[in-house]
Enzyme design. Structure first.
Site, short mmCIF file in Angstrom:
data_model
loop_
_atom_site.label_atom_id
_atom_site.label_comp_id
_atom_site.label_asym_id
_atom_site.label_seq_id
_atom_site.Cartn_x
_atom_site.Cartn_y
_atom_site.Cartn_z
N HIS A 105 38.29 51.02 38.10
CA HIS A 105 38.52 50.66 36.70
C HIS A 105 39.18 51.77 35.88
O HIS A 105 39.54 51.55 34.72
CB HIS A 105 37.22 50.22 36.05
CG HIS A 105 37.40 49.03 35.15
ND1 HIS A 105 36.39 48.20 34.76
CD2 HIS A 105 38.52 48.50 34.57
CE1 HIS A 105 36.84 47.24 33.98
NE2 HIS A 105 38.14 47.41 33.85
N ASP A 132 32.53 43.16 32.30
CA ASP A 132 32.05 44.29 33.10
C ASP A 132 30.55 44.41 32.96
O ASP A 132 29.97 43.99 31.93
CB ASP A 132 32.72 45.57 32.57
CG ASP A 132 32.72 46.73 33.56
OD1 ASP A 132 31.79 46.82 34.36
OD2 ASP A 132 33.65 47.56 33.49
N HIS A 134 29.38 47.42 32.86
CA HIS A 134 29.30 48.74 32.23
C HIS A 134 30.25 48.81 31.03
O HIS A 134 31.26 48.11 30.99
CB HIS A 134 29.70 49.83 33.23
CG HIS A 134 28.97 49.76 34.54
ND1 HIS A 134 29.44 49.00 35.60
CD2 HIS A 134 27.82 50.35 34.95
CE1 HIS A 134 28.58 49.13 36.61
NE2 HIS A 134 27.59 49.93 36.25
N ASP A 136 31.82 51.71 30.12
CA ASP A 136 32.89 52.66 30.45
C ASP A 136 33.38 53.41 29.21
O ASP A 136 34.58 53.48 28.94
CB ASP A 136 34.05 51.93 31.15
CG ASP A 136 33.67 51.41 32.52
OD1 ASP A 136 32.60 51.80 33.03
OD2 ASP A 136 34.43 50.60 33.09
N HIS A 149 36.28 56.36 36.36
CA HIS A 149 36.33 54.93 36.07
C HIS A 149 35.34 54.55 34.96
O HIS A 149 35.36 53.41 34.50
CB HIS A 149 36.10 54.09 37.32
CG HIS A 149 34.72 54.16 37.91
ND1 HIS A 149 34.28 53.28 38.88
CD2 HIS A 149 33.68 54.99 37.69
CE1 HIS A 149 33.04 53.56 39.23
NE2 HIS A 149 32.66 54.60 38.52
N ASP A 234 36.27 43.34 35.70
CA ASP A 234 35.65 44.15 36.74
C ASP A 234 34.83 43.21 37.61
O ASP A 234 34.06 42.38 37.10
CB ASP A 234 34.75 45.21 36.10
CG ASP A 234 34.21 46.23 37.08
OD1 ASP A 234 33.71 45.82 38.15
OD2 ASP A 234 34.22 47.44 36.76
N ASP A 236 32.22 43.67 39.12
CA ASP A 236 30.77 43.75 38.90
C ASP A 236 30.31 43.01 37.64
O ASP A 236 29.11 42.97 37.35
CB ASP A 236 30.26 45.20 38.93
CG ASP A 236 30.67 46.05 37.74
OD1 ASP A 236 31.02 45.51 36.67
OD2 ASP A 236 30.63 47.29 37.86
N GLU A 279 37.93 47.08 40.64
CA GLU A 279 36.74 47.42 41.44
C GLU A 279 36.48 46.52 42.63
O GLU A 279 35.38 46.51 43.18
CB GLU A 279 35.48 47.50 40.55
CG GLU A 279 35.55 48.53 39.44
CD GLU A 279 35.42 49.97 39.92
OE1 GLU A 279 35.09 50.20 41.11
OE2 GLU A 279 35.65 50.89 39.11
#
Length: 314
Positions: A105, A132, A134, A136, A149, A234, A236, A279
């Site tokens: 990412h 996502d 997260h 980030d 990332h 992403d 995830d 990712e």
């Protein structure tokens, strides 16, 4: 991108971004080719779009390699990727929506930089939808893991602490960023992002009100301001039970239908001008299962409908 079932064909450019230096888990450099093998171009062509593949990018020459934060690794290559991606994203977004095939990412630090410059040239504001687990939102000074990332949102919203990266030409306004699916944030990041105007919808909120309500509110704002919309997806964001091919798995992510609903709503809104797929780590996949799911989700974003999906034979 025109919305609705009768959307006109688009000129879509696939850009491979084999970034593998922003994460501690190697393997994302194989992501672009996994998406190709899973039939991304063919799926989009079947929907009537004109698809061209620009191949895989390479980073610019490495930038500075040292930083006062000793945790940071691969700083030079990371800065080289951000520089190369910014220019490539600006060029690829000239005539139609590019899809950037990642790669970890970190890629979004460069892709958003380039498409923000393109939106400015069009005279439109850029909005970013961040799908996502997260946020980030670390900078180069605050990251404890040193995994870059975890920094792109802070970078492209113009936060300080990125002197080693190329200057962000047109920072994205915080109030034009929305995050969906968040469920793994460290304490420092939570404090930092809590002081911004970024709209964060975590999985608790999605459990309570559903995923459509916050997404619809954000898309209404994009339409009201006649904005361009970059989607940074992403893997995830998805629950690892349906998408295992990611190095930072976090339980409790978006379900199959929640993810498709997001993509279908984005298509209907008709404002998506660029897309990241980040990712995807094929080394961790189960016989291409995650890559095939991602291809199907992207097809939903570009016009594939529920009624287009054949029923499997019993």
């Amino acid at each position: 991108m025109p919305g609705g079932a009768a959307a006109a064909p688009l000129d879509i450019t696939l850009v491979g971004v084999p970034v593998d230096c922003g994460s501690a888990y190697r393997g994302c450099l194989m992501g672009p080719d996994a998406l190709r093998v899973a039939g991304l171009a063919e799926s989009l062509s079947e929907l009537g779009h004109r698809v061209s593949d620009a191949g895989n990018l390479a980073p610019d020459l490495p930038g500075p390699r040292e930083h006062t934060n000793p945790a940071i690794h691969d700083l030079g290559p990371s800065a080289g990727w951000v520089s190369a991606l910014s220019d490539a994203a600006f060029a690829a977004s000239a005539d139609g929506p590019p899809i950037f095939l990642g790669g970890d990412h970190l890629m979004s630090a460069g892709t958003v930089s380039g498409v923000a410059r393109r939106a400015g040239k069009r005279g439109r504001p850029l909005f970013v939808l961040w799908l996502d687990a997260h946020t980030d939102f670390h900078d180069l000074n605050s990251t404890r893991s040193g995994n870059l990332h975890g920094t792109p949102v802070a970078y492209f919203t113009g936060r300080a602490g990125f002197e080693a990266f190329p200057p962000m030409p047109a920072p994205v306004a915080e109030e034009r960023v929305a995050m969906l699916g968040i469920r793994s944030v460290d304490a420092e990041e939570a404090t930092r992002i809590g002081g911004t105007a970024i709209a964060v919808t975590d999985m608790r909120a999605i459990d309570e009100v559903g995923i459509a309500r916050p997404l619809r509110a954000f898309l209404d704002r994009v339409a009201a301001e006649d904005g361009d919309l970059h989607v940074s997806f992403d893997v995830d964001f998805l629950d690892p039970d349906i998408a295992p091919a990611v190095g930072t798995t976090v339980p409790g992510g978006a379900t199959f239908r929640e993810a498709h609903l997001v993509m279908e709503m984005l298509h209907d809104n008709g404002r998506v001008t660029s897309l990241d797929i980040a990712e995807l780590n094929p080394f961790l996949d189960d016989r291409g299962r995650t890559a095939r799911l991602v291809v199907d989700l992207v097809a939903s974003l570009f016009g594939k409908r529920v009624m287009d999906r054949p029923t499997r034979a019993a």
